[in-house]
Design a protein around this motif. Structure first.
Motif, mmCIF file in Angstrom:
data_model
loop_
_atom_site.group_PDB
_atom_site.id
_atom_site.type_symbol
_atom_site.label_atom_id
_atom_site.label_comp_id
_atom_site.label_asym_id
_atom_site.label_seq_id
_atom_site.Cartn_x
_atom_site.Cartn_y
_atom_site.Cartn_z
ATOM 1 N N ILE A 26 43.269 50.660 47.157
ATOM 2 C CA ILE A 26 42.244 50.530 46.733
ATOM 3 C C ILE A 26 42.000 48.586 46.241
ATOM 4 O O ILE A 26 42.707 47.761 45.838
ATOM 5 C CB ILE A 26 41.472 50.954 45.573
ATOM 6 C CG1 ILE A 26 41.555 52.226 45.608
ATOM 7 C CG2 ILE A 26 40.539 50.190 44.312
ATOM 8 C CD1 ILE A 26 41.533 53.393 44.698
ATOM 9 N N ASP A 27 40.432 48.370 47.536
ATOM 10 C CA ASP A 27 40.634 46.505 47.027
ATOM 11 C C ASP A 27 39.236 46.448 45.812
ATOM 12 O O ASP A 27 38.656 46.270 45.753
ATOM 13 C CB ASP A 27 39.748 46.123 48.512
ATOM 14 C CG ASP A 27 39.537 44.829 48.502
ATOM 15 O OD1 ASP A 27 39.336 43.270 47.219
ATOM 16 O OD2 ASP A 27 38.954 44.832 49.839
ATOM 17 N N ARG A 28 40.254 45.540 44.931
ATOM 18 C CA ARG A 28 39.463 45.925 43.334
ATOM 19 C C ARG A 28 39.053 44.910 43.353
ATOM 20 O O ARG A 28 37.541 44.713 42.429
ATOM 21 C CB ARG A 28 40.702 45.677 42.368
ATOM 22 C CG ARG A 28 42.023 47.201 42.653
ATOM 23 C CD ARG A 28 43.290 46.108 41.722
ATOM 24 N NE ARG A 28 44.746 47.245 41.783
ATOM 25 C CZ ARG A 28 45.531 47.368 40.801
ATOM 26 N NH1 ARG A 28 44.561 46.919 39.412
ATOM 27 N NH2 ARG A 28 46.005 48.442 40.860
ATOM 28 N N SER A 29 38.603 44.369 44.637
ATOM 29 C CA SER A 29 37.407 43.116 44.649
ATOM 30 C C SER A 29 36.366 43.938 44.986
ATOM 31 O O SER A 29 34.389 43.015 44.624
ATOM 32 C CB SER A 29 37.821 41.786 45.513
ATOM 33 O OG SER A 29 37.817 41.924 47.407
ATOM 34 N N LYS A 30 36.151 45.119 45.287
ATOM 35 C CA LYS A 30 34.607 45.617 45.892
ATOM 36 C C LYS A 30 34.012 46.102 44.579
ATOM 37 O O LYS A 30 34.125 47.341 44.832
ATOM 38 C CB LYS A 30 35.591 46.522 47.169
ATOM 39 C CG LYS A 30 35.669 46.173 48.134
ATOM 40 C CD LYS A 30 35.228 45.264 48.962
ATOM 41 C CE LYS A 30 36.264 44.989 50.138
ATOM 42 N NZ LYS A 30 35.575 43.112 51.520
ATOM 43 N N SER A 31 33.818 45.552 43.915
ATOM 44 C CA SER A 31 32.516 45.964 43.183
ATOM 45 C C SER A 31 31.040 47.239 43.380
ATOM 46 O O SER A 31 31.372 46.473 44.509
ATOM 47 C CB SER A 31 32.036 45.236 41.923
ATOM 48 O OG SER A 31 31.384 43.814 42.591
ATOM 49 N N GLY A 32 31.484 47.580 42.501
ATOM 50 C CA GLY A 32 30.206 48.585 42.747
ATOM 51 C C GLY A 32 30.709 50.066 43.984
ATOM 52 O O GLY A 32 30.360 50.496 44.145
ATOM 53 N N GLU B 117 33.188 54.620 40.768
ATOM 54 C CA GLU B 117 33.023 52.626 41.336
ATOM 55 C C GLU B 117 33.717 52.182 40.582
ATOM 56 O O GLU B 117 34.112 51.818 39.988
ATOM 57 C CB GLU B 117 31.822 52.943 41.101
ATOM 58 C CG GLU B 117 30.686 52.452 40.512
ATOM 59 C CD GLU B 117 29.441 51.862 40.034
ATOM 60 O OE1 GLU B 117 29.194 51.374 41.569
ATOM 61 O OE2 GLU B 117 28.439 51.807 38.983
ATOM 62 N N ILE B 118 34.021 51.577 41.264
ATOM 63 C CA ILE B 118 35.048 49.501 40.865
ATOM 64 C C ILE B 118 33.688 49.211 40.299
ATOM 65 O O ILE B 118 32.501 48.687 40.784
ATOM 66 C CB ILE B 118 35.548 48.918 42.322
ATOM 67 C CG1 ILE B 118 36.164 50.348 43.415
ATOM 68 C CG2 ILE B 118 36.239 47.911 41.264
ATOM 69 C CD1 ILE B 118 36.956 49.216 43.962
ATOM 70 N N LEU B 119 34.114 48.853 39.028
ATOM 71 C CA LEU B 119 33.456 48.019 38.038
ATOM 72 C C LEU B 119 33.474 46.766 38.318
ATOM 73 O O LEU B 119 33.751 46.013 39.046
ATOM 74 C CB LEU B 119 34.792 48.217 36.461
ATOM 75 C CG LEU B 119 34.944 49.031 36.007
ATOM 76 C CD1 LEU B 119 35.327 48.757 34.894
ATOM 77 C CD2 LEU B 119 33.315 50.141 35.004
ATOM 78 N N GLU B 120 31.919 45.669 37.883
ATOM 79 C CA GLU B 120 31.394 44.829 38.605
ATOM 80 C C GLU B 120 32.885 43.752 37.947
ATOM 81 O O GLU B 120 32.942 42.841 39.262
ATOM 82 C CB GLU B 120 30.261 44.581 38.011
ATOM 83 C CG GLU B 120 29.400 45.125 38.524
ATOM 84 C CD GLU B 120 28.085 44.766 37.679
ATOM 85 O OE1 GLU B 120 28.204 43.588 37.059
ATOM 86 O OE2 GLU B 120 26.829 45.698 37.762
#
Length: 559
Positions: free
Chosen positions: A283-289, A307-310
């Motif tokens: 998981i690329d944690r920088s991909k918010s949303g 979804e990944i948080l902002e």
């Protein structure tokens, strides 16, 4: 006497041979569901159908999910229908929206789904659909309940050998295949309408490059939905296949619409959270949303996304309100001249409907009772359920924050029904996010504050939304807001379909808030739901969760 709750009939199953009188009292007093009661309900549904359609041999289809005792209940239901003259067909193990599709496309006078939705596997129940695919409403439920009571009072004996013959349907078919074909047609239609494809989602980074984690709650879709998505352009990996039974540590029913988790806080028995934790390295944690997972409930009529948080610190739920907002945005961007109607339940975020003008001046909003049937009825804009007449896809959507999304489905030429379908919700959201990403647009609403809490083990008969206890709750809430804000008056609002609901509304410096108290439809509990519009919480001198606690304690003491 009322057998039905918010969404059909539900109870804990006991396979036992008891009298009609005992079967009814078991259910009314203990919420225990037996084959005997299911047979009586089958008879009552048949009698009501015959009277309403003036047809002595109505054609009815039954489907069921994979709860361990459902085949016993289905046979008993078949007996009851056949005793009164129905031509009974079995669609097999199927999702609730799949049965809806069979009713809509095959000319049945009625459909019966044996399920208890997100309840544990030891429970089951019944959802009843009319010939247009709409669920029952109170008038019809009262009629069916009264017929059951009359049948119980009759002095009659039914031969066991005769009943055994009647437990077999006239036709058995694979309704799941019909449903998959229908889902394919709906997918192709929306892809063409929005000029986007599911396979575009990875390139647009709507989902990760290695695909989506999918949790079908070990329900009827578990064996085919993931491969179906993958074959239609959306790579997905089913997570609930190895779970022991439906809804056990899997599915959307275990989550709240406001749930969030940090990356370090994903330790859980729930299969989906555990899978996300095991998959963290991908998981690329920088991909918010970015949407990394989706969960359906047990009978697959609703869906929640993850979804990944902002700020990239973890993941959060994309609830039904957000899903509806995404679909609305995409629909308006692709067809700016179309008029839209949004129906949202009394538990949806206040900001969703109050901020619709940020999207278009041509959106009508409607507030409904809890339950997707009330969303559908509101969108029909008629007193009784009816098809929508339209030469094109109607601009209609209904939502509950729990993940119920109601969308149009083509029945026949220019005639549209309405259905809540978890798989179609996932499809529509992925496509909507892809549209927004491709246009670099995301005009989402600012969430308000909300808190929902239930009081369990209460006597529901002591609450009706209008009695002395209801007045006490009204007074307590009004006193609290008077003490800690500049609001001194709460208005009581009536909503069609919620007989036990007390809905109070007010404003703090022109910012609206809403307080709802209602009985559970099937369980011995009552819920308190407080919703504040954005900015309202900051104008109240005490934490509003304190009010929810005060009201819950008062209800607990007095129920």
């Amino acid at each position: 006497m009322q057998l039905f709750g918010t969404d059909g009939i539900r109870g804990k199953v006991e396979i036992t041979n008891i009298s009609n009188e005992d079967a009814l009292s078991y259910y009314l007093e203990k919420r225990i569901l037996t084959p005997t009661l299911m047979r009586l309900i089958g008879e009552a549904v048949a009698i009501e159908l015959i009277n309403r359609h003036e047809n002595l041999n109505p054609k009815v289809v039954i489907g069921w999910d994979n709860r361990p005792d459902n085949i016993h209940l289905t046979k008993a239901l078949t007996q009851g229908l056949a005793i009164q003259g129905c031509d009974v067909h079995w669609a097999g193990e199927i999702a609730t929206p799949g049965l809806h599709y069979c009713v809509l496309k095959s000319g049945y006078e009625g459909g019966l789904m044996v399920t208890a939705s997100h309840n544990p596997a030891h429970d089951s129940g019944l959802k009843v659909f009319d010939e247009l695919g709409f669920k029952t409403y109170p008038e019809r439920e009262n009629e069916i309940s009264n017929i059951v009571m009359n049948l119980v009072s009759e002095d009659r004996e039914l031969d066991e050998e005769y009943l055994d013959k009647l437990s077999k349907p006239s036709t058995v078919f694979d309704g799941s295949i019909k449903y998959q074909n229908g889902l394919k047609n709906r997918l192709e239609s929306i892809q063409e309408m929005w000029d986007i494809k599911l396979e575009d989602a990875i390139g647009l980074e709507v989902i990760p490059s290695n695909g989506l984690l999918l949790d079908s709650s070990k329900g009827a879709n578990v064996d085919w939905l993931s491969s179906w998505f993958s074959s239609n352009g959306l790579t997905s990996i089913e997570q609930s296949s190895e779970c022991l039974q439906i809804n056990l540590n899997c599915g959307a029913g275990n989550f709240s619409p406001t749930d969030k988790w940090s990356w370090d806080d994903l330790e859980s028995e729930h299969v989906l959270l555990n899978s996300i934790k095991q998959n963290l390295q991908n998981i690329d944690r920088s991909k918010s949303g970015q949407i990394i997972a989706a969960a359906l409930d047990g009978d697959a009529d609703r869906c929640l996304l993850f979804e990944i948080l902002e700020d990239g610190t973890g993941i959060g739920i994309v609830d039904g309100d957000r899903i509806a907002d995404d679909i609305l945005q995409a629909g308006i961007l692709r067809e700016p001249q179309k008029d839209w109607t949004l129906a949202a339940s009394i538990e949806s975020d206040l900001s969703l409907t109050s901020s619709l003008k940020r999207l278009s001046e041509n959106i009508e909003d409607l507030e409904t009772a809890v339950g997707d049937r009330w969303l559908s009825l509101a969108l029909c804009k008629q007193a009784i359920p009816a098809f929508i007449q339209s030469n094109e896809f109607p601009g209609l959507i209904g939502c509950e924050d729990s993940g119920h999304i109601v969308l149009p489905i083509l029945s026949s030429q220019n005639k549209w029904g309405l259905v809540g379908d978890g798989a179609m919700t996932l499809i529509s959201t992925i496509l909507a996010r892809s549209v927004l990403k491709s246009l670099d647009v995301n005009n989402k609403f600012t969430s308000g504050w909300k808190l929902r809490k239930s009081v369990k083990e209460v006597d529901r008969k002591l609450w009706d939304g209008n009695n002395e206890l209801s007045v006490q709750i009204h007074d307590l809430a009004e006193e609290w807001f008077t003490n800690y804000s500049n609001c001194t008056k709460l208005s009581n609002v009536n909503i069609n379909g919620s007989k036990s609901l007390l809905l109070l509304q007010g404003t703090v410096e022109k910012l609206p808030f809403s307080l709802g108290i209602r009985n559970s439809g099937t369980e011995a509990k009552i819920s308190v739901s407080l919703r504040l519009s954005p900015g309202c919480k900051e104008l109240i001198s005490k934490d509003p969760s304190e009010l929810v606690e005060i009201l819950c304690k008062h209800l607990s003491r007095n129920m």
